[in-house]
Design a protein around this motif. Structure first.
Motif, PDB file in Angstrom:
ATOM      1  N   VAL A 154      10.263   9.214  -7.496  1.00 45.34           N
ATOM      2  CA  VAL A 154       9.331   9.148  -6.021  1.00 45.34           C
ATOM      3  C   VAL A 154       9.266   7.442  -6.422  1.00 45.34           C
ATOM      4  CG1 VAL A 154       6.790   8.815  -5.421  1.00 45.34           C
ATOM      5  CG2 VAL A 154       7.737  10.724  -5.879  1.00 45.34           C
ATOM      6  N   ARG A 155       8.783   7.203  -8.303  1.00 48.58           N
ATOM      7  CA  ARG A 155       9.165   5.336  -7.662  1.00 48.58           C
ATOM      8  C   ARG A 155      10.623   4.518  -7.448  1.00 48.58           C
ATOM      9  NH1 ARG A 155       6.884   7.853 -12.787  1.00 48.58           N
ATOM     10  NH2 ARG A 155       4.448   7.950 -13.230  1.00 48.58           N
ATOM     11  N   ASP A 156      11.373   5.085  -7.608  1.00 48.03           N
ATOM     12  CA  ASP A 156      12.159   4.511  -7.791  1.00 48.03           C
ATOM     13  C   ASP A 156      12.511   4.151  -6.022  1.00 48.03           C
ATOM     14  OD1 ASP A 156      13.872   4.957  -9.677  1.00 48.03           O
ATOM     15  OD2 ASP A 156      15.028   6.151  -9.364  1.00 48.03           O
ATOM     16  N   VAL A 157      11.906   5.388  -4.842  1.00 49.83           N
ATOM     17  CA  VAL A 157      11.652   5.132  -4.091  1.00 49.83           C
ATOM     18  C   VAL A 157      10.454   3.981  -3.352  1.00 49.83           C
ATOM     19  CG1 VAL A 157      11.038   6.362  -1.595  1.00 49.83           C
ATOM     20  CG2 VAL A 157      12.457   7.433  -3.093  1.00 49.83           C
ATOM     21  N   ALA A 158       9.549   3.837  -3.784  1.00 47.34           N
ATOM     22  CA  ALA A 158       8.111   2.910  -4.237  1.00 47.34           C
ATOM     23  C   ALA A 158       8.967   1.470  -4.138  1.00 47.34           C
ATOM     24  CB  ALA A 158       6.963   3.231  -4.702  1.00 47.34           C
ATOM     25  N   ALA A 159      10.298   1.753  -5.251  1.00 51.52           N
ATOM     26  CA  ALA A 159      10.001   0.528  -5.551  1.00 51.52           C
ATOM     27  C   ALA A 159      11.528  -0.328  -4.339  1.00 51.52           C
ATOM     28  CB  ALA A 159      11.892  -0.006  -6.686  1.00 51.52           C
ATOM     29  N   ALA A 186       0.586  -1.522  -0.021  1.00 50.55           N
ATOM     30  CA  ALA A 186       0.173  -0.129  -0.170  1.00 50.55           C
ATOM     31  C   ALA A 186       0.850   1.077   0.070  1.00 50.55           C
ATOM     32  CB  ALA A 186      -0.833  -0.051   1.464  1.00 50.55           C
ATOM     33  N   LYS A 187       1.966   1.117   0.950  1.00 52.88           N
ATOM     34  CA  LYS A 187       2.367   2.015   0.856  1.00 52.88           C
ATOM     35  C   LYS A 187       3.551   2.706  -0.859  1.00 52.88           C
ATOM     36  CE  LYS A 187       4.613   0.934   4.981  1.00 52.88           C
ATOM     37  NZ  LYS A 187       5.603   0.899   5.853  1.00 52.88           N
ATOM     38  N   ALA A 188       3.777   1.004  -0.690  1.00 59.93           N
ATOM     39  CA  ALA A 188       4.889   2.025  -2.202  1.00 59.93           C
ATOM     40  C   ALA A 188       3.787   2.470  -3.918  1.00 59.93           C
ATOM     41  CB  ALA A 188       5.243   0.152  -2.871  1.00 59.93           C
ATOM     42  N   ASP A 189       2.524   1.867  -3.428  1.00 57.27           N
ATOM     43  CA  ASP A 189       1.406   1.676  -4.544  1.00 57.27           C
ATOM     44  C   ASP A 189       1.033   3.691  -4.241  1.00 57.27           C
ATOM     45  OD1 ASP A 189       1.102  -0.302  -5.594  1.00 57.27           O
ATOM     46  OD2 ASP A 189      -0.338  -1.584  -5.018  1.00 57.27           O
ATOM     47  N   ALA A 190       0.224   3.782  -3.286  1.00 57.95           N
ATOM     48  CA  ALA A 190       0.312   5.438  -3.039  1.00 57.95           C
ATOM     49  C   ALA A 190       1.376   5.959  -3.084  1.00 57.95           C
ATOM     50  CB  ALA A 190       0.640   5.933  -0.997  1.00 57.95           C
ATOM     51  N   LEU A 191       2.677   5.755  -3.260  1.00 58.91           N
ATOM     52  CA  LEU A 191       4.325   6.604  -4.231  1.00 58.91           C
ATOM     53  C   LEU A 191       3.944   6.820  -5.344  1.00 58.91           C
ATOM     54  CD1 LEU A 191       7.484   5.888  -1.847  1.00 58.91           C
ATOM     55  CD2 LEU A 191       4.778   8.035  -1.617  1.00 58.91           C
ATOM     56  N   ARG A 192       3.164   5.489  -5.632  1.00 59.83           N
ATOM     57  CA  ARG A 192       3.413   5.870  -7.452  1.00 59.83           C
ATOM     58  C   ARG A 192       2.411   6.638  -7.922  1.00 59.83           C
ATOM     59  NH1 ARG A 192       4.566   0.267  -6.153  1.00 59.83           N
ATOM     60  NH2 ARG A 192       6.528  -0.656  -6.615  1.00 59.83           N
ATOM     61  N   ALA A 193       1.640   6.106  -6.871  1.00 59.09           N
ATOM     62  CA  ALA A 193       0.215   7.143  -7.465  1.00 59.09           C
ATOM     63  C   ALA A 193       0.298   8.611  -6.928  1.00 59.09           C
ATOM     64  CB  ALA A 193      -1.411   6.913  -6.298  1.00 59.09           C
ATOM     65  N   ALA A 252      18.857   5.270  -2.004  1.00 56.52           N
ATOM     66  CA  ALA A 252      18.291   6.542  -1.751  1.00 56.52           C
ATOM     67  C   ALA A 252      18.436   7.240  -0.525  1.00 56.52           C
ATOM     68  CB  ALA A 252      16.054   6.448  -1.040  1.00 56.52           C
ATOM     69  N   GLU A 253      18.888   8.503  -0.480  1.00 55.22           N
ATOM     70  CA  GLU A 253      19.578   9.024   0.477  1.00 55.22           C
ATOM     71  C   GLU A 253      18.626  10.049   1.168  1.00 55.22           C
ATOM     72  OE1 GLU A 253      24.027   9.618  -0.131  1.00 55.22           O
ATOM     73  OE2 GLU A 253      23.177  11.735   0.219  1.00 55.22           O
ATOM     74  N   VAL A 254      18.540   9.783   2.597  1.00 51.43           N
ATOM     75  CA  VAL A 254      18.281  11.293   3.566  1.00 51.43           C
ATOM     76  C   VAL A 254      18.987  12.175   3.308  1.00 51.43           C
ATOM     77  CG1 VAL A 254      16.721  11.177   5.688  1.00 51.43           C
ATOM     78  CG2 VAL A 254      16.058   9.252   4.022  1.00 51.43           C
ATOM     79  N   GLY A 255      19.420  11.922   3.440  1.00 50.03           N
ATOM     80  CA  GLY A 255      21.179  13.415   3.515  1.00 50.03           C
ATOM     81  C   GLY A 255      21.974  12.490   4.697  1.00 50.03           C
ATOM     82  N   ILE A 256      23.172  13.160   4.467  1.00 51.58           N
ATOM     83  CA  ILE A 256      24.313  13.263   5.365  1.00 51.58           C
ATOM     84  C   ILE A 256      24.798  13.331   6.499  1.00 51.58           C
ATOM     85  CG2 ILE A 256      27.096  12.587   5.730  1.00 51.58           C
ATOM     86  CD1 ILE A 256      26.099  11.797   1.875  1.00 51.58           C
ATOM     87  N   SER A 257      24.230  12.026   7.717  1.00 48.92           N
ATOM     88  CA  SER A 257      24.346  12.961   9.399  1.00 48.92           C
ATOM     89  C   SER A 257      25.840  13.092   9.160  1.00 48.92           C
ATOM     90  CB  SER A 257      23.765  11.403   9.945  1.00 48.92           C
ATOM     91  OG  SER A 257      24.190  12.266  11.526  1.00 48.92           O
TER      92      SER A 257
END
Lengths: 420, 420
Positions: free
Chosen positions: B87-92, B30-37, B385-390
């Motif tokens: 966004v599709r890359d993050v969904a995957a 559901a999370k992946a599909d929501a991102l694809r939407a 994916a990268e959220v940032g570099i801590s």
């Protein structure tokens, strides 16, 4: 040998920062042996420590401290021996530094390793009990960290004596004594400097009252691990077996009422209220518990006081317990969302589906089914020592052991690779 | 369908907090599909997004923004398509929630599990580039979190359009749109509210200039993950092979000079200075780099500018590089301790013992031997994916992937156990 501590806060913080490098590179055995040397030195210094403690006790009496607080402050020979023994227990734990947590080789051949490393400098701001001085220092050193301590003024003489003994023991053992610092003698300025010491102090662990922790969390520029209060709930589900309900609620309230994992509020589903509340309340009252109940509870329990709105948000720290009847699991979950401090909650149920829903939906550090909330504890979890119980979500959540006093770094080993 | 956003900051934070529960319990698919939407909706809304961006660009021009900043702000159809594709890359990516990180059964039979759970609400305060709006929202949702965004005023119209599109897409897909909130329209008050929202926002991730990050770190009562600047060093050891030295230094400076993992300072051991500095400097100058050197470097390099004290502490973000000759590895390590921002450092050496000493002693998020510092990157590390570099030590250090946007909780399953 007597080590000389620096005269300014800034200098002490810088010395801790410098000392952290050496301590962080010590091998396992050296850290363990240094702690054993500290334990021996504490025992050998029992007379001086007890004498310093007598000063604190005398000042406490003058200042009108309660008998309870005076008892928490008191160190006698047996308690000093227990301090030393706790340090030896920490020495015997496995080294949390140098663990390889992740390994991967990139397609270009660069070998990556994520390894555990010490934080560097751990700061702690805490209150009355002088054993925290020794506990935190031992845990920090065992995990390769230097430590800066800020204890309560009530225990100032005792803490100073303990810090002196520990620093001297380190120096004698050949470890830089600057790895243990105190800023007690600078009063509020010391605490303030510690909270603003970004770049010198890597993490702050406050221990004490909710007010102290709130102050540190909101005022500190140094990252904080919040070890919070526990407004802990137990839900008695429709299907809760009476025997489990009774023994778990009584144990969670009575076994040690003054600690954060003791239960404060029991929520009973309405369709089980008549079956469960009278015997559970009787067992509690037999154990000396005062019940603060809503109207439905009071209709079933003689001598229950009326629960006020404040009761639901209160960590009693005493033999007082709030009890409420709820419509269903939804209402129980809503009550927990509103009043929980996200420490520990437990459900008593024979219904596996409800247990799993509770485990999934409750957003607390520890969520239980059919067990006493008193199990939320580093010792009970098998960690061998406890740094505290984190109620925040960053870095560590729930009981913290030595590994929670480490950070990580990535090591990359290549052979000339560049990015395309 | 058009969703209506709440009118006050407080209400938006509360709605995000409430929405987080539902989002946190969504299954992987559901999370992946929501991102694809969301990705589809962004592409479909290209004309509106580009139009909103044109407003920001016009205002930027009026306000005298530089061409560079205007380019970072600009979205055209191709860049909008790239946003959707990211966004599709993050969904995957694999779901970071629900991983069992630790399991143990206590002697009394209570079964403990430490599992990964969403933080709840992730806040982000960031600057000019509108792609961060979509990136952070996608990463937060993929890891089961709600998100509250506070972007730069320069991109305000674009960000508002992107947030509208994402919220509408969530609503249409059947996920609570309140899981995405912005506080952009409240200016500084919005940022302030976000930093003070303890209990509603679980973690803040600032992204942008050193000043912005410093402000958030020092002012926020909400726990912060610091993604810091990079004053990155490369040490050329006595034994450094010339070919590696040359290609690693040039790659680390030239491949993309404006990013945090680009090298800023090269430290050369004196006994290798004459052998390495002339060819390495020539290769850098051929690539357009201006060298700021100490006296010894300037004696070997024509056209090198004199390095000032400020240079050693400067993240140039440009084709400028500071270069210094040091006595030995000790002096190199001391220089790094003094000036590094603890992001990434690398040594070029043929001497394994020196490489290992460097890896052990340098206290940075990523420490390398014989590899370009440009590898410090979530994509290069294989995180997808990268959220940032801590650059902080609490919770996450170095490149952060989706797992770093999760917390943990302990589940305890018993059968009536109480504490003895």
């Amino acid at each position: 040998m007597t080590t000389t501590i620096a005269t300014t806060v800034q200098e002490r913080l810088e010395r801790a920062h410098d000392a952290a490098r050496g301590v962080g590179l010590l091998p396992d055995a050296a850290k363990a042996d240094a702690l054993r040397a500290i334990a021996d030195a504490i025992e050998a210094a029992t007379p001086q420590i007890v004498a310093a403690n007598a000063d604190d006790l005398a000042r406490g009496r003058e200042n009108g401290l309660s008998d309870g607080l005076l008892d928490r402050l008191r160190l006698d020979a047996a308690r000093v021996a227990a301090l030393a023994s706790a340090v030896r227990d920490v020495a015997a734990l496995p080294d949390p530094v140098g663990r390889v947590l992740e390994e991967r080789t990139l397609p270009n051949g660069v070998a990556l390793q994520k390894v555990s490393v010490p934080f560097g400098v751990v700061g702690s701001i805490y209150e009355a009990r002088p054993n925290v001085t020794v506990d935190i220092a031992a845990l920090a050193l065992r995990s390769g960290n230097a430590v800066v301590l800020r204890g309560g003024t009530a225990a100032q003489s005792t803490n100073a004596a303990l810090v002196d003994v520990m620093r001297d023991a380190l120096a004698e053992f050949g470890v830089d004594p600057e790895a243990i610092q105190t800023v007690d003698d600078f009063g509020r300025d010391g605490a303030h400097a510690l909270m603003q010491a970004r770049g010198l102090v890597d993490v702050l662990v406050p221990r004490g009252s909710a007010e102290l922790i709130e102050t540190v969390v909101t005022q500190s520029a140094v990252p904080v691990i919040e070890t919070g209060a526990g407004v802990v709930h137990i839900v008695l589900d429709s299907s809760a077996p009476l025997e489990w309900a009774e023994q778990i609620v009584v144990n969670a309230k009575v076994q040690r009422p003054s600690v954060c994992n003791a239960v404060e509020t029991v929520l009973v589903l309405r369709d089980a209220a008549e079956r469960l509340i009278p015997p559970v309340a009787a067992a509690l009252q037999d154990a000396g518990v005062t019940i603060h109940g809503d109207d439905e509870v009071r209709a079933l329990v003689a001598d229950a006081l009326p629960a006020t709105d404040a009761d639901w948000a209160t960590e009693h720290m005493s033999l007082d317990l709030s009890m409420r009847v709820v419509d269903d699991l939804d209402e129980a979950l809503a009550h927990i969302r509103r009043y929980s401090t996200h420490h520990t909650e437990s459900i008593v149920t024979a219904d596996d589906a409800r247990a799993e829903r509770f485990l999934a939906e409750v957003d607390s550090a520890v969520v239980m089914a059919n067990a006493s909330t008193r199990f939320t504890d580093g010792g009970e979890f098998g960690f061998g020592a406890e740094v505290g119980i984190s109620t925040q979500k960053l870095h560590a959540r729930g009981p913290m052991g030595l590994p929670e006093l480490t950070s990580t770094k990535w090591l990359a080993r290549g052979s000339g690779q560049i990015r395309a």
